[in-house]
Write an enzyme that holds these catalytic residues in place. Structure first.
Site, PDB file in Angstrom:
ATOM      1  N   PRO A   1       0.773  -1.251   0.000  1.00 48.76           N
ATOM      2  CA  PRO A   1       0.000   0.000   0.000  1.00 48.76           C
ATOM      3  C   PRO A   1       0.801   1.297   0.000  1.00 48.76           C
ATOM      4  O   PRO A   1       0.774   2.065   0.963  1.00 48.76           O
ATOM      5  CB  PRO A   1      -0.840  -0.139   1.269  1.00 48.76           C
ATOM      6  CG  PRO A   1       0.018  -0.947   2.187  1.00 48.76           C
ATOM      7  CD  PRO A   1       0.721  -1.931   1.290  1.00 48.76           C
ATOM      8  N   CYS A   2       1.473   1.575  -1.110  1.00 48.36           N
ATOM      9  CA  CYS A   2       2.207   2.829  -1.221  1.00 48.36           C
ATOM     10  C   CYS A   2       1.261   4.034  -1.220  1.00 48.36           C
ATOM     11  O   CYS A   2       1.677   5.153  -0.927  1.00 48.36           O
ATOM     12  CB  CYS A   2       3.097   2.820  -2.459  1.00 48.36           C
ATOM     13  SG  CYS A   2       2.253   2.445  -3.999  1.00 48.36           S
ATOM     14  N   HIS A   3      -0.025   3.800  -1.497  1.00 45.80           N
ATOM     15  CA  HIS A   3      -1.001   4.886  -1.462  1.00 45.80           C
ATOM     16  C   HIS A   3      -1.194   5.441  -0.054  1.00 45.80           C
ATOM     17  O   HIS A   3      -1.702   6.544   0.112  1.00 45.80           O
ATOM     18  CB  HIS A   3      -2.343   4.436  -2.048  1.00 45.80           C
ATOM     19  CG  HIS A   3      -2.988   3.300  -1.316  1.00 45.80           C
ATOM     20  ND1 HIS A   3      -2.640   1.976  -1.570  1.00 45.80           N
ATOM     21  CD2 HIS A   3      -3.926   3.273  -0.340  1.00 45.80           C
ATOM     22  CE1 HIS A   3      -3.364   1.196  -0.785  1.00 45.80           C
ATOM     23  NE2 HIS A   3      -4.145   1.957  -0.026  1.00 45.80           N
TER      24      HIS A   3
END
Length: 162
Positions: free
Chosen positions: A129-131
């Site tokens: 989850p780089c978001h």
């Protein structure tokens, strides 16, 4: 998270609220999740059945029923990138952190820019989850899939945006 296996690169395309997702794998683990537009790598073999678990987990995530992915992951990157990507998987659903927070967790407090670069090269969007990484001031910062998609994912997870 391990290195991708030596076998053939497999792929399928899965629909999502963000548009089509190109899923890549080595037959045992997911090696890529890319948002459209994304080109199928040369030589990749279409194998939808190899991605049943990943597709089901992504569907459950987008339905709001899955908070943590369990599909096996394999990503090709430098040792530092892989450390960053592993750290990204530790960010809880519905939470955000800054690049500096990630650098601190890696005991590399001066590496915020390097963390940002590694974050930008994450081949497993959504699942890794780089978001969930935002600016230190709470601002939306770059996202390979576009800020609109990043905001969509954060809202899906119940994060209030400014």
């Amino acid at each position: 998270m391990r290195e991708p296996g030596p076998g053939p690169l497999l792929y399928t395309v899965a629909g999502s609220p963000l548009g089509d997702l190109l899923l890549l794998g080595d037959g045992e683990a997911l090696t890529g999740v890319h948002m459209s537009p994304a080109a199928v790598p040369e030589g990749a073999e279409r194998a939808p059945d190899a991605f049943d678990t990943a597709v089901k987990e992504l569907e459950a995530y987008f339905a709001g029923d899955l908070k943590e992915f369990s599909v096996p992951l394999a990503a090709r990157g430098t040792p530092f990138q892989r450390r960053v990507w592993r750290q990204l998987t530790a960010i809880p659903y519905g939470a955000t952190v800054s690049y500096g927070d990630i650098a601190g967790a890696l005991e590399a407090p001066g590496a915020s820019r390097a963390v940002g670069t590694a974050n930008n090269r994450n081949p497993l969007s959504i699942v890794v989850p780089c978001h969930r990484v935002i600016g230190a001031d709470g601002s939306m910062v770059g996202y390979g899939g576009g800020i609109e998609r990043k905001e969509h994912l954060l809202r899906l997870e119940g994060i209030r945006l400014r």
